[in-house]
Design a protein around this motif. Structure first.
Motif, short mmCIF file in Angstrom:
data_model
loop_
_atom_site.label_atom_id
_atom_site.label_comp_id
_atom_site.label_asym_id
_atom_site.label_seq_id
_atom_site.Cartn_x
_atom_site.Cartn_y
_atom_site.Cartn_z
N THR A 5 -2.36 -19.23 -16.70
CA THR A 5 -2.06 -20.63 -16.42
C THR A 5 -2.83 -21.16 -15.21
O THR A 5 -2.72 -22.33 -14.89
N THR A 6 -3.60 -20.31 -14.53
CA THR A 6 -4.40 -20.78 -13.41
C THR A 6 -5.37 -21.84 -13.91
O THR A 6 -6.06 -21.62 -14.90
N PRO A 7 -5.43 -22.98 -13.24
CA PRO A 7 -6.32 -24.04 -13.72
C PRO A 7 -7.80 -23.68 -13.58
O PRO A 7 -8.17 -22.77 -12.84
N LEU A 8 -8.61 -24.43 -14.29
CA LEU A 8 -10.06 -24.23 -14.27
C LEU A 8 -10.60 -24.14 -12.85
O LEU A 8 -11.38 -23.25 -12.53
N GLY A 9 -10.17 -25.03 -11.99
CA GLY A 9 -10.65 -25.03 -10.60
C GLY A 9 -10.38 -23.71 -9.89
O GLY A 9 -11.22 -23.20 -9.14
N ARG A 45 -9.61 -32.96 -11.14
CA ARG A 45 -9.63 -34.41 -11.29
C ARG A 45 -10.48 -34.87 -12.47
O ARG A 45 -10.78 -36.04 -12.59
N VAL A 46 -10.90 -33.95 -13.30
CA VAL A 46 -11.75 -34.30 -14.44
C VAL A 46 -11.50 -33.31 -15.56
O VAL A 46 -11.02 -32.20 -15.34
N ASP A 47 -11.83 -33.73 -16.77
CA ASP A 47 -11.72 -32.84 -17.91
C ASP A 47 -12.69 -31.66 -17.76
O ASP A 47 -13.53 -31.63 -16.88
N SER A 48 -12.59 -30.76 -18.68
CA SER A 48 -13.45 -29.57 -18.69
C SER A 48 -14.92 -29.96 -18.82
O SER A 48 -15.25 -31.02 -19.37
N PRO A 49 -15.80 -29.10 -18.35
CA PRO A 49 -17.24 -29.37 -18.49
C PRO A 49 -17.66 -29.39 -19.96
O PRO A 49 -17.01 -28.79 -20.81
N ARG A 66 -15.30 -18.45 -22.58
CA ARG A 66 -13.94 -18.62 -23.12
C ARG A 66 -12.90 -18.49 -22.01
O ARG A 66 -12.00 -19.31 -21.89
N TRP A 67 -13.04 -17.47 -21.19
CA TRP A 67 -12.09 -17.27 -20.10
C TRP A 67 -12.19 -18.40 -19.08
O TRP A 67 -11.18 -18.90 -18.60
N LEU A 68 -13.40 -18.80 -18.76
CA LEU A 68 -13.58 -19.85 -17.77
C LEU A 68 -12.91 -21.14 -18.23
O LEU A 68 -12.22 -21.80 -17.46
N LEU A 69 -13.06 -21.48 -19.50
CA LEU A 69 -12.50 -22.71 -20.02
C LEU A 69 -10.99 -22.65 -20.19
O LEU A 69 -10.28 -23.57 -19.80
N GLU A 72 -7.91 -17.55 -21.12
CA GLU A 72 -7.49 -16.54 -22.10
C GLU A 72 -8.52 -15.42 -22.20
O GLU A 72 -9.71 -15.64 -22.04
N GLY A 73 -8.02 -14.23 -22.49
CA GLY A 73 -8.90 -13.09 -22.64
C GLY A 73 -9.33 -12.54 -21.29
O GLY A 73 -8.69 -12.76 -20.27
N SER A 74 -10.42 -11.84 -21.30
CA SER A 74 -10.92 -11.19 -20.09
C SER A 74 -12.02 -12.04 -19.46
O SER A 74 -12.85 -12.61 -20.17
N PRO A 75 -12.06 -12.08 -18.12
CA PRO A 75 -13.16 -12.80 -17.48
C PRO A 75 -14.50 -12.08 -17.62
O PRO A 75 -15.55 -12.68 -17.44
#
Length: 114
Positions: A5-9, A45-49, A66-69, A72-75
């Motif tokens: 649940t950690t946000p993209l940032g 403050r913005v949607d995903s890249p 996938r993980w960055l966005l 989910e899964g492994s980094p």
């Protein structure tokens, strides 16, 4: 380890540090985006890249897109096989296929003999 649940940032910040990027300006330059865009990602403050930028970020931060966005899964970014490894893998796949065919043929022959 980050929670899914950690946000993209948060995911970006963690891996900026891991690869030695100390500020948003450096990430912006490497990702070919504005400093403002990076700050928007970091502070949610913005949607995903977009897709192209996501893949550049994943390369820069050395994590899976996938993980960055999604979190989910492994980094861990999947490793690319070398051409030699690809050749060995193809050879092994062919051998396994040949063995499978031979086993099926033997089974058919035994069934016909009974």
């Amino acid at each position: 380890m980050l929670k899914p649940t950690t946000p993209l940032g948060g995911r970006i910040k963690l891996h900026m540090t891991a690869v030695g990027i100390t500020n948003a300006a450096t990430l912006a330059r490497r990702a070919s985006v504005s400093h403002t865009t990076v700050n928007r990602w970091l502070y949610e403050r913005v949607d995903s890249p977009d897709a192209a930028t996501l893949f550049r970020l994943s390369d820069i931060l050395n994590v899976s897109a996938r993980w960055l966005l999604s979190g989910e899964g492994s980094p861990t970014k999947p490793r690319q096989l070398t051409p030699n490894e690809e050749m060995v893998l193809d050879t092994k796949r062919t051998r396994v296929g040949d063995i499978g065919k031979a086993l099926l043929a033997d089974g058919d022959a035994e069934g016909a003999a009974s």
